[in-house]
Design a protein around this motif. Structure first.
Motif, PDB file in Angstrom:
ATOM      1  N   SER A   1       0.826  -1.206   0.000  1.00  0.00           N
ATOM      2  CA  SER A   1       0.000   0.000   0.000  1.00  0.00           C
ATOM      3  C   SER A   1       0.860   1.255   0.000  1.00  0.00           C
ATOM      4  O   SER A   1       0.616   2.199  -0.751  1.00  0.00           O
ATOM      5  CB  SER A   1      -0.922  -0.014   1.219  1.00  0.00           C
ATOM      6  N   MET A   2       1.904   1.282   0.844  1.00  0.00           N
ATOM      7  CA  MET A   2       2.806   2.428   0.890  1.00  0.00           C
ATOM      8  C   MET A   2       3.568   2.586  -0.425  1.00  0.00           C
ATOM      9  O   MET A   2       3.720   3.692  -0.952  1.00  0.00           O
ATOM     10  CB  MET A   2       3.808   2.256   2.039  1.00  0.00           C
ATOM     11  N   PHE A   3       4.061   1.469  -0.947  1.00  0.00           N
ATOM     12  CA  PHE A   3       4.855   1.502  -2.179  1.00  0.00           C
ATOM     13  C   PHE A   3       4.043   2.096  -3.333  1.00  0.00           C
ATOM     14  O   PHE A   3       4.534   2.959  -4.079  1.00  0.00           O
ATOM     15  CB  PHE A   3       5.316   0.093  -2.519  1.00  0.00           C
ATOM     16  N   ILE A   4       2.807   1.641  -3.490  1.00  0.00           N
ATOM     17  CA  ILE A   4       1.956   2.155  -4.571  1.00  0.00           C
ATOM     18  C   ILE A   4       1.722   3.652  -4.398  1.00  0.00           C
ATOM     19  O   ILE A   4       1.783   4.425  -5.365  1.00  0.00           O
ATOM     20  CB  ILE A   4       0.615   1.390  -4.608  1.00  0.00           C
ATOM     21  N   GLY A   5       1.452   4.080  -3.167  1.00  0.00           N
ATOM     22  CA  GLY A   5       1.206   5.496  -2.921  1.00  0.00           C
ATOM     23  C   GLY A   5       2.416   6.356  -3.240  1.00  0.00           C
ATOM     24  O   GLY A   5       2.291   7.399  -3.897  1.00  0.00           O
ATOM     25  N   ILE A   6       3.618   5.938  -2.809  1.00  0.00           N
ATOM     26  CA  ILE A   6       4.830   6.730  -3.029  1.00  0.00           C
ATOM     27  C   ILE A   6       5.204   6.773  -4.505  1.00  0.00           C
ATOM     28  O   ILE A   6       5.470   7.840  -5.068  1.00  0.00           O
ATOM     29  CB  ILE A   6       5.991   6.161  -2.197  1.00  0.00           C
TER      30      ILE A   6
ATOM     31  N   ILE B   1      -6.157   5.281   4.174  1.00  0.00           N
ATOM     32  CA  ILE B   1      -7.315   4.432   4.490  1.00  0.00           C
ATOM     33  C   ILE B   1      -6.919   2.964   4.486  1.00  0.00           C
ATOM     34  O   ILE B   1      -7.339   2.174   5.345  1.00  0.00           O
ATOM     35  CB  ILE B   1      -8.457   4.700   3.481  1.00  0.00           C
ATOM     36  N   GLY B   2      -6.088   2.587   3.509  1.00  0.00           N
ATOM     37  CA  GLY B   2      -5.627   1.202   3.449  1.00  0.00           C
ATOM     38  C   GLY B   2      -4.809   0.826   4.675  1.00  0.00           C
ATOM     39  O   GLY B   2      -4.956  -0.270   5.223  1.00  0.00           O
ATOM     40  N   LEU B   3      -3.967   1.764   5.118  1.00  0.00           N
ATOM     41  CA  LEU B   3      -3.174   1.494   6.316  1.00  0.00           C
ATOM     42  C   LEU B   3      -4.063   1.335   7.550  1.00  0.00           C
ATOM     43  O   LEU B   3      -3.817   0.476   8.401  1.00  0.00           O
ATOM     44  CB  LEU B   3      -2.181   2.638   6.542  1.00  0.00           C
ATOM     45  N   ILE B   4      -5.089   2.186   7.653  1.00  0.00           N
ATOM     46  CA  ILE B   4      -6.009   2.080   8.794  1.00  0.00           C
ATOM     47  C   ILE B   4      -6.727   0.734   8.781  1.00  0.00           C
ATOM     48  O   ILE B   4      -6.834   0.057   9.809  1.00  0.00           O
ATOM     49  CB  ILE B   4      -7.027   3.241   8.770  1.00  0.00           C
TER      50      ILE B   4
ATOM     51  N   SER C   1       4.775   0.881  12.014  1.00  0.00           N
ATOM     52  CA  SER C   1       4.320   1.487  10.758  1.00  0.00           C
ATOM     53  C   SER C   1       5.318   2.507  10.236  1.00  0.00           C
ATOM     54  O   SER C   1       5.605   2.569   9.032  1.00  0.00           O
ATOM     55  CB  SER C   1       2.953   2.150  10.955  1.00  0.00           C
ATOM     56  N   MET C   2       5.885   3.315  11.141  1.00  0.00           N
ATOM     57  CA  MET C   2       6.826   4.348  10.702  1.00  0.00           C
ATOM     58  C   MET C   2       8.132   3.743  10.210  1.00  0.00           C
ATOM     59  O   MET C   2       8.696   4.206   9.199  1.00  0.00           O
ATOM     60  CB  MET C   2       7.078   5.335  11.846  1.00  0.00           C
TER      61      MET C   2
ATOM     62  N   VAL D   1       5.710   8.827   5.810  1.00  0.00           N
ATOM     63  CA  VAL D   1       5.846   8.764   7.272  1.00  0.00           C
ATOM     64  C   VAL D   1       4.599   9.323   7.947  1.00  0.00           C
ATOM     65  O   VAL D   1       4.068   8.730   8.901  1.00  0.00           O
ATOM     66  CB  VAL D   1       7.099   9.533   7.722  1.00  0.00           C
ATOM     67  N   VAL D   2       4.119  10.477   7.446  1.00  0.00           N
ATOM     68  CA  VAL D   2       2.924  11.092   8.034  1.00  0.00           C
ATOM     69  C   VAL D   2       1.715  10.188   7.851  1.00  0.00           C
ATOM     70  O   VAL D   2       0.904   9.995   8.769  1.00  0.00           O
ATOM     71  CB  VAL D   2       2.672  12.474   7.403  1.00  0.00           C
ATOM     72  N   THR D   3       1.594   9.613   6.641  1.00  0.00           N
ATOM     73  CA  THR D   3       0.472   8.714   6.368  1.00  0.00           C
ATOM     74  C   THR D   3       0.529   7.483   7.274  1.00  0.00           C
ATOM     75  O   THR D   3      -0.491   7.042   7.799  1.00  0.00           O
ATOM     76  CB  THR D   3       0.494   8.275   4.889  1.00  0.00           C
ATOM     77  N   ALA D   4       1.730   6.933   7.441  1.00  0.00           N
ATOM     78  CA  ALA D   4       1.884   5.776   8.324  1.00  0.00           C
ATOM     79  C   ALA D   4       1.517   6.132   9.757  1.00  0.00           C
ATOM     80  O   ALA D   4       0.873   5.347  10.467  1.00  0.00           O
ATOM     81  CB  ALA D   4       3.318   5.254   8.255  1.00  0.00           C
TER      82      ALA D   4
END
Length: 385
Positions: free
Chosen positions: A22-27, A273-276, A311-312, A361-364
């Protein structure tokens, strides 16, 4: 604590992989969206500049100029090349020129100009090269566009002639370019043509294209062109019009950049949202483990630090991997783009990469707050049931 965070990431490999994805796709998408917006802007500007010049470009018609005088023309072109306030390109009207093809002369658009032209009207070199900037070339310089390439003979030359005239000469073609035009065009260097083909030098008029640089305003530009003409071929300015058509695509560029920015922000929201969701699901699965930690003495603060820290740390690792992959993708762009595209590829968007790292980082952090609060609210007594 750090050892506990690393161990925490190893407890549930599937959860770690899904969060990382999820993070990889977003970045990656954030960086690529910025790059696409930059490429789109550059492409629109380059495509428009091929036909009407870089913005702003002014088209100046000149009347009563002594354009048949070799020395005066040479002085004018050399002064244009040395002018510090902008790019100035001459174009002589010679509608009588044509190319012999299949035994008969065919009229083509002949652009008699200087080597400065490609600085204002960018082209892509298909074969060979453009005019040399040295005005003392020992041979006539001729270049044709892609649409006129079929008129080149097997020995790499063309037969240049005058429509309704007897003049004819075989000339070696220096290069083939893609100028964005759908019509066959032959480009001739004004100075070498005047020097080596005096029998064909019959200019019917002179047009000057001017692209100011820096803080040069229109009045300063008009004064500079007037002084240049006065000091060389003479004549006077007949008309002065802006011809780059930038207004026709500026709104498209603004929309493109806004759309890419909104898309990037939406992707970050989706990533959060995906992380949550992943975090909340992970808390459900790990509730017994977290309860045991509380029961054996873990504080609420340590549980919150464990969840948020995991997460961070993961977001920093994925951010570094994503930026490394994006750098490789940007470096590969020159090999993926067609060689005849008149597009200057933008540099790597470091600002977007930094923003992506901070956003990750903020999103995480944001995405793990709700799971962390829920985890800290678990009651140790529940483990005894």
């Amino acid at each position: 604590m750090f050892h506990m965070i690393v161990s925490d990431l190893r407890i549930s490999p599937l959860r770690t992989v899904l969060t990382s994805l999820s993070m990889f796709i977003g970045i990656i998408t954030l960086i690529l969206s910025v790059l696409i917006g930059t490429l789109g802007k550059s492409y629109l500007e380059s495509t428009n500049a091929q036909l009407s010049g870089w913005s702003p470009t002014y088209t100046v018609t000149v009347s009563d100029a002594q354009i048949t005088d070799l020395k005066l023309n040479e002085k004018m072109i050399e002064t244009m090349q040395e002018n510090p306030i902008g790019i100035i390109v001459p174009e002589y009207q010679m509608d009588s020129l044509g190319i012999y093809s299949s035994g008969s002369i065919r009229h083509v658009n002949a652009v008699v100009t200087s080597s400065q032209r490609t600085k204002l009207f960018p082209v892509a070199i298909v074969k060979g090269q453009w005019f040399a900037e040295d005005s003392h070339e020992s041979s006539l310089q001729v270049v044709v566009n892609r649409e006129a390439e079929g008129m080149i003979l097997s020995d790499g030359t063309v037969d240049l002639g005058v429509v309704n005239g007897t003049e004819k000469i075989n000339i070696w073609v220096r290069g083939v370019i893609d100028d964005g035009s759908s019509e066959p065009i032959i480009y001739l260097d004004a100075l070498t043509m005047e020097r080596f083909l005096p029998q064909m030098w019959r200019p019917e008029g002179l047009t000057v294209f001017f692209h100011p640089t820096g803080s040069v305003n229109e009045n300063m530009a008009k004064s500079a062109v007037s002084d240049l003409l006065f000091d060389s071929v003479g004549g006077k300015i007949g008309s002065w019009n802006r011809s780059d058509n930038a207004e026709s695509y500026e709104s498209v560029i603004d929309f493109l950049q806004t759309a890419t920015l909104v898309s990037a922000l939406l992707l970050l929201v989706v990533s959060a949202i995906g992380l949550i969701n992943i975090g909340m699901a992970g808390i459900e699965q790990r509730s017994r483990e977290l309860l045991i930690r509380r029961a054996i003495g873990a504080t609420k603060t340590s549980i919150v630090c464990l969840v948020i820290g995991s997460s961070m740390l993961l977001s920093l690792i994925i951010a570094c991997i994503s930026i490394g992959i994006s750098i490789l993708l940007v470096a590969a762009l020159p090999y993926m783009m067609p060689s005849d595209v008149p597009l200057e590829l933008p540099p790597y968007p470091y600002s977007a990469a930094v923003l992506a790292c901070v956003s990750a980082v903020v999103t995480a952090c944001i995405g793990s707050i709700a799971p962390a609060i829920r985890a800290s609210a678990l009651q140790p007594a529940l483990v005894l049931r």
